[in-house]
Scaffold this active site. Sequence first.
Site, mmCIF file in Angstrom:
data_model
loop_
_atom_site.group_PDB
_atom_site.id
_atom_site.type_symbol
_atom_site.label_atom_id
_atom_site.label_comp_id
_atom_site.label_asym_id
_atom_site.label_seq_id
_atom_site.Cartn_x
_atom_site.Cartn_y
_atom_site.Cartn_z
ATOM 1 N N HIS A 38 39.963 31.046 41.398
ATOM 2 C CA HIS A 38 39.002 32.015 40.874
ATOM 3 C C HIS A 38 38.802 31.733 39.396
ATOM 4 O O HIS A 38 39.761 31.742 38.626
ATOM 5 C CB HIS A 38 39.554 33.427 41.084
ATOM 6 C CG HIS A 38 38.607 34.515 40.741
ATOM 7 N ND1 HIS A 38 38.397 34.953 39.449
ATOM 8 C CD2 HIS A 38 37.798 35.253 41.534
ATOM 9 C CE1 HIS A 38 37.508 35.932 39.467
ATOM 10 N NE2 HIS A 38 37.132 36.130 40.713
ATOM 11 N N HIS A 69 31.872 31.223 41.488
ATOM 12 C CA HIS A 69 33.024 31.460 40.626
ATOM 13 C C HIS A 69 34.371 31.357 41.340
ATOM 14 O O HIS A 69 35.416 31.480 40.698
ATOM 15 C CB HIS A 69 32.917 32.836 39.963
ATOM 16 C CG HIS A 69 33.225 33.956 40.893
ATOM 17 N ND1 HIS A 69 32.375 34.353 41.898
ATOM 18 C CD2 HIS A 69 34.324 34.736 40.986
ATOM 19 C CE1 HIS A 69 32.925 35.339 42.558
ATOM 20 N NE2 HIS A 69 34.105 35.600 42.034
#
Length: 156
Positions: A79, A64
Amino acid sequence: MFNWLKKDFSINSPVQGSLIKLRDVNDSTFSEGLIGKGIGIYPSNGKVFSPISGEITMVFPTKHAIGLKRKDGLEILIHIGIDTVNLEGEGFTVHVNSGQSIEKGEKLLDFDIEFLKSNNIDPTVIIVVTNWNDYELSVYDEIGSLSLEDVIMDAK
């Protein structure tokens, strides 16, 4: 030190979507600037591209988040989503590895926005310069739509 060696450069948007001011991102670690300066983007698709040329410094095991570093030392964290770490990589396909050289515009990863939403996860992509205090950084955070060609930050 050696600021005269640094050159001006721009950082492009890593995804297409709608800009969100960092202070308005639904994650206090980012919105309070604890990790760095940058912006949030509510993505229109699940394709993430490199906003700079440099090196991949890390790919989180949960896929992620990706760290990037320019040759002059500027460090960026991309992110994807809020609380996506809990998915343990499900819904993400990473196309790069740590230590790999990367060019601006190369694809970094794909993520399934609908999968994130179906798991009640905010898909906002956050991009921050983690060592911002080493640079003169200008963040362009005017609300609006972003394409991959749009500059979101300038640094020198």
